[in-house]
Design a protein around this motif. Structure first.
Motif, short mmCIF file in Angstrom:
data_model
loop_
_atom_site.label_atom_id
_atom_site.label_comp_id
_atom_site.label_asym_id
_atom_site.label_seq_id
_atom_site.Cartn_x
_atom_site.Cartn_y
_atom_site.Cartn_z
N TYR A 166 0.82 -1.21 0.00
CA TYR A 166 0.00 0.00 0.00
C TYR A 166 0.85 1.26 0.00
O TYR A 166 0.44 2.30 -0.53
CB TYR A 166 -0.92 0.01 1.22
N ASN A 167 2.05 1.20 0.59
CA ASN A 167 2.94 2.35 0.69
C ASN A 167 4.18 2.17 -0.16
O ASN A 167 5.26 2.65 0.17
CB ASN A 167 3.35 2.59 2.14
N ALA A 168 4.06 1.46 -1.28
CA ALA A 168 5.20 1.15 -2.12
C ALA A 168 5.96 2.41 -2.53
O ALA A 168 5.35 3.46 -2.83
CB ALA A 168 4.74 0.40 -3.36
N ALA A 169 7.28 2.31 -2.53
CA ALA A 169 8.10 3.41 -3.02
C ALA A 169 7.84 3.59 -4.52
O ALA A 169 7.54 2.62 -5.23
CB ALA A 169 9.58 3.11 -2.78
N TYR A 172 -2.04 7.57 -0.41
CA TYR A 172 -0.96 7.93 -1.33
C TYR A 172 -1.53 8.16 -2.73
O TYR A 172 -2.50 7.51 -3.13
CB TYR A 172 0.08 6.81 -1.42
N THR A 173 -0.94 9.11 -3.44
CA THR A 173 -1.23 9.31 -4.85
C THR A 173 0.03 9.04 -5.64
O THR A 173 1.10 9.60 -5.34
CB THR A 173 -1.71 10.75 -5.12
N PHE A 174 -0.08 8.17 -6.63
CA PHE A 174 1.04 7.87 -7.52
C PHE A 174 0.77 8.53 -8.88
O PHE A 174 -0.28 8.31 -9.48
CB PHE A 174 1.21 6.37 -7.70
N MET A 175 1.71 9.34 -9.33
CA MET A 175 1.61 9.96 -10.65
C MET A 175 2.48 9.17 -11.61
O MET A 175 3.70 9.04 -11.42
CB MET A 175 2.08 11.41 -10.59
N VAL A 176 1.86 8.63 -12.66
CA VAL A 176 2.56 7.79 -13.62
C VAL A 176 2.71 8.56 -14.93
O VAL A 176 1.72 8.99 -15.53
CB VAL A 176 1.80 6.48 -13.88
N THR A 177 3.95 8.77 -15.36
CA THR A 177 4.25 9.46 -16.61
C THR A 177 4.88 8.45 -17.57
O THR A 177 5.93 7.88 -17.27
CB THR A 177 5.20 10.64 -16.39
N PHE A 178 4.25 8.22 -18.69
CA PHE A 178 4.75 7.25 -19.67
C PHE A 178 5.76 7.93 -20.58
O PHE A 178 5.45 8.93 -21.23
CB PHE A 178 3.60 6.67 -20.48
N LYS A 188 7.30 -1.63 -15.38
CA LYS A 188 8.22 -1.84 -16.51
C LYS A 188 8.31 -3.31 -16.90
O LYS A 188 8.77 -3.63 -18.00
CB LYS A 188 9.61 -1.30 -16.17
N LYS A 189 7.88 -4.21 -16.03
CA LYS A 189 7.88 -5.64 -16.37
C LYS A 189 6.79 -5.97 -17.39
O LYS A 189 6.84 -7.03 -18.03
CB LYS A 189 7.66 -6.48 -15.11
N LEU A 190 5.80 -5.08 -17.54
CA LEU A 190 4.70 -5.34 -18.46
C LEU A 190 5.16 -5.13 -19.90
O LEU A 190 5.90 -4.19 -20.20
CB LEU A 190 3.52 -4.42 -18.15
N CYS A 191 4.70 -5.99 -20.78
CA CYS A 191 5.12 -5.89 -22.19
C CYS A 191 4.46 -4.71 -22.90
O CYS A 191 4.81 -4.39 -24.03
CB CYS A 191 4.81 -7.19 -22.92
N THR A 192 3.50 -4.06 -22.26
CA THR A 192 2.81 -2.92 -22.86
C THR A 192 3.46 -1.58 -22.49
O THR A 192 2.97 -0.53 -22.91
CB THR A 192 1.34 -2.91 -22.41
N ILE A 193 4.54 -1.62 -21.72
CA ILE A 193 5.23 -0.39 -21.30
C ILE A 193 6.73 -0.56 -21.52
O ILE A 193 7.31 -1.57 -21.10
CB ILE A 193 4.95 -0.07 -19.82
N ASP A 194 7.37 0.42 -22.15
CA ASP A 194 8.82 0.39 -22.34
C ASP A 194 9.55 1.18 -21.26
O ASP A 194 10.54 0.71 -20.71
CB ASP A 194 9.18 0.94 -23.72
N ASP A 195 9.08 2.38 -20.98
CA ASP A 195 9.74 3.20 -19.97
C ASP A 195 8.74 4.18 -19.39
O ASP A 195 7.79 4.61 -20.06
CB ASP A 195 10.94 3.95 -20.57
N LEU A 196 8.96 4.53 -18.11
CA LEU A 196 8.03 5.44 -17.43
C LEU A 196 8.71 6.05 -16.22
O LEU A 196 9.78 5.60 -15.80
CB LEU A 196 6.76 4.71 -17.01
N PHE A 197 8.05 7.05 -15.65
CA PHE A 197 8.51 7.68 -14.42
C PHE A 197 7.33 7.70 -13.45
O PHE A 197 6.20 7.99 -13.84
CB PHE A 197 9.00 9.11 -14.67
N VAL A 198 7.59 7.39 -12.18
CA VAL A 198 6.54 7.36 -11.17
C VAL A 198 6.95 8.24 -9.99
O VAL A 198 8.07 8.13 -9.48
CB VAL A 198 6.26 5.92 -10.67
N SER A 199 6.07 9.11 -9.57
CA SER A 199 6.28 9.89 -8.35
C SER A 199 5.15 9.58 -7.38
O SER A 199 4.09 9.09 -7.77
CB SER A 199 6.32 11.40 -8.66
#
Length: 230
Positions: A23-26, A64-70, A35-46
């Motif tokens: 629940y509190n993952a870094a 927590y709010t996670f912002m995912v930038t592909f 990134k282990k998913l075959c549908t994503i090559d690279d991303l940034f997470v805050s």
């Protein structure tokens, strides 16, 4: 009593699902799992911590709010599904979250925990849903500058969906009615219209029958930044 967040969640992107994440993952852990998913090559997470009265004095985070930038994708650009067939199952944003294994705990040691509905997980992009209580007369539905063909008070749900989906400004819709019989509406029924492909908030639709009542059930929200392919 106050509850403390615990448990795990998972993410899905374009049909591929991660393993369970704390629940509190870094943010680095979330990034590496995605990134282990075959549908994503690279991303940034805050990650942003929700805490009262202020984050600087936070001892017990409330969420927590996670912002995912592909950054790089096999299919770059806008990551909002664009239905091209009635057989397509994808709607809204391609990123989704499953919080089925999140728990609320009554002790700081996180040992007395349960799943009683106090925890939730959701993505920031949401599809609009509106509710119409029908009147007693045939009616039209207007969305922006587009007006549907005349709708009977005994219209089948399928025909109602087709009439609304035929409007030129909202894309696909789904019509639901929990109390309708024979898959058709009737006077005084409550019908729910979910806008499956329209992005973001939508003004309340207008119904020509003055006895009909329209309310917004879920306010639509788009993703913060819409991707573009280059």
């Amino acid at each position: 009593p106050p509850y403390h967040l615990s448990g795990t969640f998972s993410l899905e992107f374009d049909g591929q699902r991660t393993g369970q994440l704390p629940y509190n993952a870094a943010p680095e852990v979330v990034r590496d799992e995605l990134k282990k998913l075959c549908t994503i090559d690279d991303l940034f997470v805050s990650r942003f911590i929700h805490c009262l009265p202020k984050v600087e004095d936070c001892m017990i985070p409330e969420g927590y709010t996670f912002m995912v930038t592909f950054i790089a994708l096999p299919y770059p650009g806008d990551q909002h599904y664009r239905p091209i067939s009635k057989l397509g199952l994808g709607y809204s944003h391609k990123l989704s979250v499953d919080g089925s294994f999140l728990r609320e705990c009554s002790d700081l040691e996180l040992s007395l925990c349960s799943n009683s509905g106090f925890t939730t997980a959701y993505v920031g992009s949401t599809q609009e849903t509106q509710q119409i209580v029908t009147g007693t007369s045939p009616f039209t539905i207007t969305v922006g500058d587009y007006t549907s063909p005349l709708i009977s008070v005994t219209e089948s749900i399928r025909d109602l969906e087709e009439k609304l989906s035929g409007l030129g400004n909202i894309g696909d819709v789904a019509v639901g009615c929990m109390s309708c019989t024979n898959n058709a509406i009737s006077a005084g029924e409550t019908i729910f219209i979910s806008f499956l492909s329209h992005r973001g908030d939508l003004h309340r639709v207008s119904v020509s029958d003055p006895n009909a009542i329209v309310t917004e059930v879920i306010s639509g929200a788009s993703q913060p930044v819409i991707g573009r392919s280059t």
